[in-house]
Write a protein that holds these residues in place. Structure first.
Motif, PDB file in Angstrom:
ATOM      1  N   SER A   1       0.917  -1.238   0.063  1.00 42.92           N
ATOM      2  CA  SER A   1       0.058   0.028   0.071  1.00 42.92           C
ATOM      3  C   SER A   1       0.908   1.296   0.295  1.00 42.92           C
ATOM      4  CB  SER A   1      -0.876  -0.012   1.457  1.00 42.92           C
ATOM      5  OG  SER A   1      -1.704  -1.172   1.412  1.00 42.92           O
ATOM      6  N   ASP A   2       0.324   2.201  -0.710  1.00 46.55           N
ATOM      7  CA  ASP A   2       1.103   3.408  -0.719  1.00 46.55           C
ATOM      8  C   ASP A   2       0.713   4.827   0.110  1.00 46.55           C
ATOM      9  OD1 ASP A   2      -1.049   4.326  -2.027  1.00 46.55           O
ATOM     10  OD2 ASP A   2      -0.315   4.425  -4.078  1.00 46.55           O
ATOM     11  N   ALA A   3      -0.297   4.368   1.025  1.00 44.86           N
ATOM     12  CA  ALA A   3      -0.792   5.780   1.814  1.00 44.86           C
ATOM     13  C   ALA A   3      -1.710   5.248   2.771  1.00 44.86           C
ATOM     14  CB  ALA A   3      -1.404   6.745   0.991  1.00 44.86           C
ATOM     15  N   PRO A   4      -1.945   5.767   4.206  1.00 41.79           N
ATOM     16  CA  PRO A   4      -2.949   5.404   5.175  1.00 41.79           C
ATOM     17  C   PRO A   4      -4.348   5.028   4.436  1.00 41.79           C
ATOM     18  CG  PRO A   4      -1.641   7.145   5.853  1.00 41.79           C
ATOM     19  CD  PRO A   4      -1.262   7.211   4.269  1.00 41.79           C
ATOM     20  N   GLU A   5      -4.767   5.725   3.860  1.00 43.19           N
ATOM     21  CA  GLU A   5      -6.354   5.520   3.007  1.00 43.19           C
ATOM     22  C   GLU A   5      -6.325   4.301   2.147  1.00 43.19           C
ATOM     23  OE1 GLU A   5      -9.848   5.855   3.221  1.00 43.19           O
ATOM     24  OE2 GLU A   5      -8.929   6.959   4.334  1.00 43.19           O
ATOM     25  N   THR A   6      -5.302   4.202   1.323  1.00 43.41           N
ATOM     26  CA  THR A   6      -5.374   2.880   0.460  1.00 43.41           C
ATOM     27  C   THR A   6      -4.988   1.560   1.354  1.00 43.41           C
ATOM     28  OG1 THR A   6      -3.042   3.561   0.135  1.00 43.41           O
ATOM     29  CG2 THR A   6      -4.757   4.126  -1.807  1.00 43.41           C
ATOM     30  N   ALA A   7      -4.144   1.843   2.356  1.00 44.05           N
ATOM     31  CA  ALA A   7      -3.590   0.780   3.216  1.00 44.05           C
ATOM     32  C   ALA A   7      -5.067   0.262   3.809  1.00 44.05           C
ATOM     33  CB  ALA A   7      -2.576   1.132   4.359  1.00 44.05           C
ATOM     34  N   LYS A   8      -5.784   1.385   4.429  1.00 42.50           N
ATOM     35  CA  LYS A   8      -6.946   0.832   4.949  1.00 42.50           C
ATOM     36  C   LYS A   8      -8.072   0.032   3.968  1.00 42.50           C
ATOM     37  CE  LYS A   8     -10.617   3.015   8.162  1.00 42.50           C
ATOM     38  NZ  LYS A   8     -11.405   4.005   8.287  1.00 42.50           N
ATOM     39  N   GLU A   9      -8.196   0.543   2.826  1.00 44.47           N
ATOM     40  CA  GLU A   9      -9.245   0.025   1.887  1.00 44.47           C
ATOM     41  C   GLU A   9      -8.681  -1.391   1.430  1.00 44.47           C
ATOM     42  OE1 GLU A   9     -10.196   4.265  -0.394  1.00 44.47           O
ATOM     43  OE2 GLU A   9      -9.401   2.591  -1.452  1.00 44.47           O
ATOM     44  N   GLU A  10      -7.306  -1.447   1.120  1.00 50.97           N
ATOM     45  CA  GLU A  10      -6.673  -2.714   0.400  1.00 50.97           C
ATOM     46  C   GLU A  10      -6.696  -3.663   1.756  1.00 50.97           C
ATOM     47  OE1 GLU A  10      -3.718  -0.707  -2.671  1.00 50.97           O
ATOM     48  OE2 GLU A  10      -2.734  -1.766  -0.951  1.00 50.97           O
ATOM     49  N   ILE A  11      -6.376  -3.409   3.018  1.00 50.34           N
ATOM     50  CA  ILE A  11      -6.610  -4.682   3.959  1.00 50.34           C
ATOM     51  C   ILE A  11      -8.059  -4.838   4.064  1.00 50.34           C
ATOM     52  CG2 ILE A  11      -6.720  -4.778   6.536  1.00 50.34           C
ATOM     53  CD1 ILE A  11      -4.183  -2.893   6.510  1.00 50.34           C
ATOM     54  N   ALA A  12      -8.919  -3.990   3.998  1.00 48.32           N
ATOM     55  CA  ALA A  12     -10.527  -4.519   4.062  1.00 48.32           C
ATOM     56  C   ALA A  12     -10.701  -5.128   2.803  1.00 48.32           C
ATOM     57  CB  ALA A  12     -11.421  -3.094   4.166  1.00 48.32           C
ATOM     58  N   PHE A  13     -10.079  -4.987   1.844  1.00 46.19           N
ATOM     59  CA  PHE A  13     -10.610  -5.701   0.688  1.00 46.19           C
ATOM     60  C   PHE A  13     -10.178  -7.396   0.702  1.00 46.19           C
ATOM     61  CE2 PHE A  13      -9.517  -7.548  -3.781  1.00 46.19           C
ATOM     62  CZ  PHE A  13     -10.382  -6.903  -4.554  1.00 46.19           C
ATOM     63  N   PHE A  14      -9.205  -7.714   1.398  1.00 42.12           N
ATOM     64  CA  PHE A  14      -8.721  -8.880   1.867  1.00 42.12           C
ATOM     65  C   PHE A  14      -9.000  -9.728   2.970  1.00 42.12           C
ATOM     66  CE2 PHE A  14      -5.666  -7.774  -1.774  1.00 42.12           C
ATOM     67  CZ  PHE A  14      -6.136  -8.794  -2.752  1.00 42.12           C
ATOM     68  N   PHE A  15      -9.246  -8.802   4.098  1.00 39.56           N
ATOM     69  CA  PHE A  15      -9.495  -9.285   5.511  1.00 39.56           C
ATOM     70  C   PHE A  15     -10.487  -8.754   6.148  1.00 39.56           C
ATOM     71  CE2 PHE A  15      -4.914  -9.972   4.427  1.00 39.56           C
ATOM     72  CZ  PHE A  15      -4.471 -11.073   4.670  1.00 39.56           C
ATOM     73  N   SER A  16     -11.501  -9.763   7.056  1.00 40.04           N
ATOM     74  CA  SER A  16     -12.128  -9.330   7.931  1.00 40.04           C
ATOM     75  C   SER A  16     -11.695  -8.658   9.293  1.00 40.04           C
ATOM     76  CB  SER A  16     -13.308 -10.207   8.109  1.00 40.04           C
ATOM     77  OG  SER A  16     -12.845 -11.300   8.987  1.00 40.04           O
ATOM     78  N   GLY A  17     -12.594  -7.879  10.029  1.00 40.66           N
ATOM     79  CA  GLY A  17     -11.979  -7.602  11.312  1.00 40.66           C
ATOM     80  C   GLY A  17     -11.723  -8.605  12.309  1.00 40.66           C
ATOM     81  N   LEU A  18     -12.363  -9.822  12.089  1.00 37.22           N
ATOM     82  CA  LEU A  18     -12.134 -10.853  12.784  1.00 37.22           C
ATOM     83  C   LEU A  18     -10.706 -11.638  12.645  1.00 37.22           C
ATOM     84  CD1 LEU A  18     -15.660 -12.993  12.693  1.00 37.22           C
ATOM     85  CD2 LEU A  18     -14.309 -11.652  14.761  1.00 37.22           C
ATOM     86  N   GLU A  19     -10.159 -11.328  11.521  1.00 41.45           N
ATOM     87  CA  GLU A  19      -8.870 -11.981  11.086  1.00 41.45           C
ATOM     88  C   GLU A  19      -7.603 -11.304  11.463  1.00 41.45           C
ATOM     89  OE1 GLU A  19      -9.303 -14.184   6.897  1.00 41.45           O
ATOM     90  OE2 GLU A  19     -10.279 -12.502   6.833  1.00 41.45           O
ATOM     91  N   LEU A  20      -7.889 -10.009  12.000  1.00 42.56           N
ATOM     92  CA  LEU A  20      -6.829  -9.244  12.401  1.00 42.56           C
ATOM     93  C   LEU A  20      -7.073  -8.952  14.010  1.00 42.56           C
ATOM     94  CD1 LEU A  20      -7.698  -6.504   9.662  1.00 42.56           C
ATOM     95  CD2 LEU A  20      -5.898  -8.231   9.663  1.00 42.56           C
TER      96      LEU A  20
END
Ligand code: ATP
Ligand code: MG
Length: 137
Positions: free
Chosen positions: A117-136
């Motif tokens: 990821s290249d920035a805080p906003e994209t990191a948040k979006e990209e993490i949510a693209f692949f992982f649910s809150g339960l997995e983190l």
């Protein structure tokens, strides 16, 4: 602490480089807090890389990302987004600093072993693209 989304791309999973790449992250102080190996469809790859839809390499990039399984992961640490991009090195391995993942492992500007990821906003979006809150945790 900060979190970022990392992908070990098909050229690297195919060559059995997951462990060597993960060692680079851990040596840099990045903690792998979630990780899974998945097979993307071309459509899913296209959705993930939608920001590049108008670029000439978009179709090739989506084909490549769907060509073999990838390892998607969340890295955590102080300044994780920037730190990860330092460890990855420049997009084109010819420009990547010695010791970086892309300098050591990438095959070309397209098949360049890792995504970060290249920035805080994209990191948040990209993490949510692949992982649910339960997995983190
Ligand atoms: P990533 O987003 O994968 O972490 P990056 O931020 O270094 O890489 P971007 O400019 O966002 O690079 O491009 C996304 C990806 O598209 C690159 O990692 C690479 O796989 C591919 N790509 C970029 N430029 C080219 C190119 N000129 N030819 C082919 N593929 C390219
Ligand atoms: Mg990018």
């Amino acid at each position: 602490t900060e979190r970022t989304l990392s992908i070990i791309k098909p050229d690297a999973t195919k060559r059995n480089l997951t462990g060597k790449i993960n060692a680079k992250f851990e040596d840099a102080g990045l903690r792998i807090i979630a990780q899974k190996r998945i097979q993307l469809t071309k459509a899913q790859a296209g959705q993930f890389y939608a920001v590049h839809a108008e670029r000439p390499f978009y179709d090739e990039l989506c084909e490549f990302m769907a060509s073999e399984p990838v390892v998607v992961q969340v890295l955590e640490g102080e300044g994780a987004i920037l730190k990860n991009r330092e460890v990855m090195g420049a997009t084109n391995p010819a420009d990547a600093a010695p010791g970086t993942i892309r300098a050591e492992f990438a095959e070309s500007v397209g098949e360049n072993s890792v995504h970060g990821s290249d920035a805080p906003e994209t990191a948040k979006e990209e993490i949510a693209f692949f992982f649910s809150g339960l997995e983190l945790v």
